[in-house]
Design a protein around this motif. Sequence first.
Motif, PDB file in Angstrom:
ATOM      1  N   UNK A 108       8.775 -19.622   5.631  1.00 50.31           N
ATOM      2  CA  UNK A 108      10.215 -18.760   5.575  1.00 50.31           C
ATOM      3  C   UNK A 108      10.089 -18.088   3.934  1.00 50.31           C
ATOM      4  N   UNK A 109      10.117 -19.063   3.322  1.00 43.65           N
ATOM      5  CA  UNK A 109      10.443 -18.885   1.718  1.00 43.65           C
ATOM      6  C   UNK A 109       9.510 -18.454   1.028  1.00 43.65           C
ATOM      7  N   UNK A 110       8.233 -18.404   1.424  1.00 49.45           N
ATOM      8  CA  UNK A 110       6.493 -18.019   1.466  1.00 49.45           C
ATOM      9  C   UNK A 110       6.852 -16.671   2.532  1.00 49.45           C
ATOM     10  N   UNK A 111       6.997 -16.656   3.601  1.00 49.33           N
ATOM     11  CA  UNK A 111       7.460 -14.813   3.706  1.00 49.33           C
ATOM     12  C   UNK A 111       8.392 -14.189   3.484  1.00 49.33           C
ATOM     13  N   UNK A 112       8.900 -14.881   2.881  1.00 47.63           N
ATOM     14  CA  UNK A 112      10.159 -13.687   2.152  1.00 47.63           C
ATOM     15  C   UNK A 112       8.404 -13.101   0.479  1.00 47.63           C
ATOM     16  N   UNK A 113       8.574 -14.368   0.136  1.00 47.67           N
ATOM     17  CA  UNK A 113       7.436 -13.503  -1.512  1.00 47.67           C
ATOM     18  C   UNK A 113       6.437 -13.360  -0.860  1.00 47.67           C
ATOM     19  N   UNK A 114       5.627 -12.737   0.365  1.00 44.25           N
ATOM     20  CA  UNK A 114       5.080 -12.344   0.795  1.00 44.25           C
ATOM     21  C   UNK A 114       5.360 -10.392   0.992  1.00 44.25           C
ATOM     22  N   UNK A 115       7.281 -10.108   1.146  1.00 47.42           N
ATOM     23  CA  UNK A 115       7.440  -8.973   1.528  1.00 47.42           C
ATOM     24  C   UNK A 115       7.892  -8.392   0.488  1.00 47.42           C
ATOM     25  N   UNK A 116       8.237  -9.157  -0.505  1.00 45.97           N
ATOM     26  CA  UNK A 116       8.835  -9.221  -1.906  1.00 45.97           C
ATOM     27  C   UNK A 116       7.771  -8.496  -3.048  1.00 45.97           C
ATOM     28  N   UNK A 117       6.474  -9.389  -2.528  1.00 43.05           N
ATOM     29  CA  UNK A 117       5.099  -8.740  -2.906  1.00 43.05           C
ATOM     30  C   UNK A 117       4.709  -7.318  -2.198  1.00 43.05           C
ATOM     31  N   UNK A 118       4.622  -7.347  -1.287  1.00 47.10           N
ATOM     32  CA  UNK A 118       4.498  -5.991  -0.468  1.00 47.10           C
ATOM     33  C   UNK A 118       5.515  -5.024  -1.720  1.00 47.10           C
ATOM     34  N   UNK A 119       7.026  -5.215  -1.637  1.00 49.31           N
ATOM     35  CA  UNK A 119       7.478  -4.021  -1.734  1.00 49.31           C
ATOM     36  C   UNK A 119       7.526  -3.716  -3.083  1.00 49.31           C
ATOM     37  N   UNK A 120       7.035  -4.860  -4.129  1.00 48.61           N
ATOM     38  CA  UNK A 120       7.036  -4.987  -6.055  1.00 48.61           C
ATOM     39  C   UNK A 120       5.486  -3.995  -5.640  1.00 48.61           C
ATOM     40  N   UNK A 121       4.499  -3.887  -5.048  1.00 49.47           N
ATOM     41  CA  UNK A 121       3.218  -2.917  -4.881  1.00 49.47           C
ATOM     42  C   UNK A 121       3.660  -1.736  -5.045  1.00 49.47           C
ATOM     43  N   UNK A 122       4.664  -1.485  -4.373  1.00 50.21           N
ATOM     44  CA  UNK A 122       5.410  -0.532  -3.445  1.00 50.21           C
ATOM     45  C   UNK A 122       6.159   0.020  -4.758  1.00 50.21           C
ATOM     46  N   UNK A 123       6.794  -0.435  -5.497  1.00 46.06           N
ATOM     47  CA  UNK A 123       7.367  -0.267  -6.202  1.00 46.06           C
ATOM     48  C   UNK A 123       6.803   0.157  -7.554  1.00 46.06           C
ATOM     49  N   UNK A 124       5.595  -0.749  -7.832  1.00 47.02           N
ATOM     50  CA  UNK A 124       5.061  -0.215  -9.196  1.00 47.02           C
ATOM     51  C   UNK A 124       4.330   1.207  -8.427  1.00 47.02           C
ATOM     52  N   UNK A 125       3.191   1.796  -7.953  1.00 49.50           N
ATOM     53  CA  UNK A 125       2.503   2.505  -7.280  1.00 49.50           C
ATOM     54  C   UNK A 125       3.876   3.375  -7.458  1.00 49.50           C
ATOM     55  N   UNK A 126       5.453   3.481  -6.977  1.00 46.66           N
ATOM     56  CA  UNK A 126       6.207   4.144  -7.050  1.00 46.66           C
ATOM     57  C   UNK A 126       6.527   4.867  -8.322  1.00 46.66           C
ATOM     58  N   UNK A 127       6.579   4.027  -9.575  1.00 44.12           N
ATOM     59  CA  UNK A 127       7.064   3.310 -10.582  1.00 44.12           C
ATOM     60  C   UNK A 127       5.483   4.303 -11.256  1.00 44.12           C
ATOM     61  N   UNK A 128       4.080   4.326 -11.556  1.00 44.56           N
ATOM     62  CA  UNK A 128       3.383   5.085 -11.528  1.00 44.56           C
ATOM     63  C   UNK A 128       3.106   6.499 -11.225  1.00 44.56           C
ATOM     64  N   UNK A 129       3.923   6.641  -9.789  1.00 44.89           N
ATOM     65  CA  UNK A 129       3.657   8.258  -9.917  1.00 44.89           C
ATOM     66  C   UNK A 129       4.584   9.036 -10.993  1.00 44.89           C
ATOM     67  N   UNK A 130       5.839   8.425 -10.415  1.00 44.17           N
ATOM     68  CA  UNK A 130       6.796   8.885 -11.959  1.00 44.17           C
ATOM     69  C   UNK A 130       7.152   9.006 -13.235  1.00 44.17           C
ATOM     70  N   UNK A 131       6.069   8.320 -13.775  1.00 40.86           N
ATOM     71  CA  UNK A 131       5.283   8.125 -15.337  1.00 40.86           C
ATOM     72  C   UNK A 131       4.498   9.416 -15.532  1.00 40.86           C
ATOM     73  N   UNK A 132       3.690   9.421 -14.455  1.00 39.78           N
ATOM     74  CA  UNK A 132       2.844  10.249 -14.389  1.00 39.78           C
ATOM     75  C   UNK A 132       3.574  11.771 -14.095  1.00 39.78           C
ATOM     76  N   UNK A 133       4.698  11.621 -13.146  1.00 42.71           N
ATOM     77  CA  UNK A 133       5.296  13.056 -13.100  1.00 42.71           C
ATOM     78  C   UNK A 133       5.966  13.351 -14.541  1.00 42.71           C
ATOM     79  N   UNK A 134       6.813  12.007 -15.348  1.00 42.77           N
ATOM     80  CA  UNK A 134       7.155  12.291 -16.570  1.00 42.77           C
ATOM     81  C   UNK A 134       6.709  12.702 -17.658  1.00 42.77           C
TER      82      UNK A 134
END
Length: 160
Positions: free
Chosen positions: A44-70
């Motif tokens: 269960x913990x491994x599944x939560x961590x995998x889900x968090x990793x996917x969210x982290x990747x999405x957040x990094x992509x959004x941070x990059x997009x926002x940084x480029x826009x800024x």
Amino acid sequence: MNLYELTGSYLNLLQLTQDGEIDEQAIADTLASLEDAIDQKAEGIAKVMRSNSALIDALKAEEKRLAERRKALENRNESLKQYLASSLEAIGVDKVKTATHTIGFRNNPPAVSVLDEAAVPLQYFITTQSLDKKSILEQLKNGEEIPGVTLTVGRSLQIR
């Protein structure tokens, strides 16, 4: 039971077995149920961590997009500022007052412009010191002793 409680139960079982206060069949049954529960919690913990990793990747992509826009907006503002400055200088205007803004030139504090770095005396250079950890690691692996450092091996949890 949560993982913390399961870990405590497991450690208690180990203590009871070392003290000889529990028979072998009870140990085997309890150990099997604890291991199954721990495996489920770890899964269960491994599944939560995998889900968090996917969210982290999405957040990094959004941070990059926002940084480029800024950065694009910052560049646009700098370009507009230069355009306004060159236009005001071209017509000889030093100050413009409007209802909401006062726009004008000011003198900046003195700054150093380096024309030839090789001609500058060494006393004006700043040197930084850092350890060559790759070289140190190699020498420690070869059995050499280096004062002030030691070779350590850590552990990390890996989920595949």
